[in-house]
Design a protein around this motif. Structure first.
Motif: not given
Length: 253
Positions: A199-210
């Motif tokens: 785990p060498n990175h961090a991101v923000e989850v802003i949505g999920i497209d179904y």
């Protein structure tokens, strides 16, 4: 003074076309048999990515001029918004490129806070705060991945073993999510390179497209110059997320 590290060099096929297009160097600085850093060079010898794994998020992306993968980015006009969880069109406006190496987790927290509150926060000022408090030292541990959000006044929940359902429920309840991932699997998919699954990175989850055949996880990634509202196939995202034990931080204003 004698060098106290061992170096392993091998070729990598980053685009999966069967042709070696990059040279990967793994370095064990302290001689403990564990690779502490990797560097990826293209066949012309141009550095395209390097990172050290001694602390979460200690990453140097690109050569100072910006690292770009060329993602597909979310567009509200090209999807069925009734099938989209979250507010990615609004939250991508909070994206910022981190530039220097290391502060991905700080930037992800700042973007999450701004998306929830509409309040502009200077990420460089938050890096200074985190450094003073011992939450940042050229990288952020997963244990400290919520500290800036708490400092700014957000309520957080964090843990391992997160699921897509957890992400969806957080977004549906007006929360924001920061996750720890293996950056190379986000950027290169299933490319086989030397770096271990970390785990060498961090991101923000802003949505999920179904709306498509496969759900797309929409993220703000401060580590790339085109990292706003980028869409990652769910299977690829989960592969990258699993390398942190599916570690996540839920944040609420």
């Amino acid at each position: 003074m004698e060098n106290m590290f061992d170096e392993i060099v091998m070729g990598a096929d980053l685009d999966g076309d069967g042709i070696v297009d990059s040279i990967v160097t793994g370095v064990d600085f302290n001689g403990d048999g564990i690779i502490d850093a990797t560097e990826i060079m293209d066949v012309q010898g141009i550095n395209v990515w390097d990172f050290c794994n001694n602390s979460f998020g200690f990453g140097s992306i690109g050569d100072g001029e910006g690292f770009s993968v060329g993602y597909e980015q979310f567009s509200s006009s090209e999807t069925d918004m009734g099938q989209v969880i979250g507010t990615p069109a609004a939250d991508e406006q909070c994206w910022e490129y981190q530039g220097e190496s290391g502060p991905c987790a700080i930037y992800a927290q700042v973007m999450a806070y701004e998306g929830m509150t509409g309040v502009d926060i200077d990420p460089k000022a938050m890096i200074e705060v985190a450094a003073e408090q011992g939450w940042y030292n050229n990288g952020t541990t997963m244990e400290d991945m919520d500290k800036i959000l708490n400092y700014l006044g957000a309520e957080t929940e964090k843990g391992y073993g997160g699921s897509m359902q957890d992400l969806q429920e957080c977004l549906e309840n007006d929360g924001r999510v920061v996750v720890a991932v293996d950056g190379e699997e986000i950027w290169y998919g299933n490319a086989k390179i030397y770096a271990p699954n970390n785990p060498n990175h961090a991101v923000e989850v802003i949505g999920i497209d179904y709306s498509g055949e496969e759900p797309m996880v929409i993220i703000n990634d401060s580590g790339t110059v085109d990292g706003h509202a980028i869409m990652i196939p769910q299977t690829q995202f989960e592969d990258a997320w699993e390398d942190s034990g599916c570690f996540y931080v839920e944040a609420y204003a």
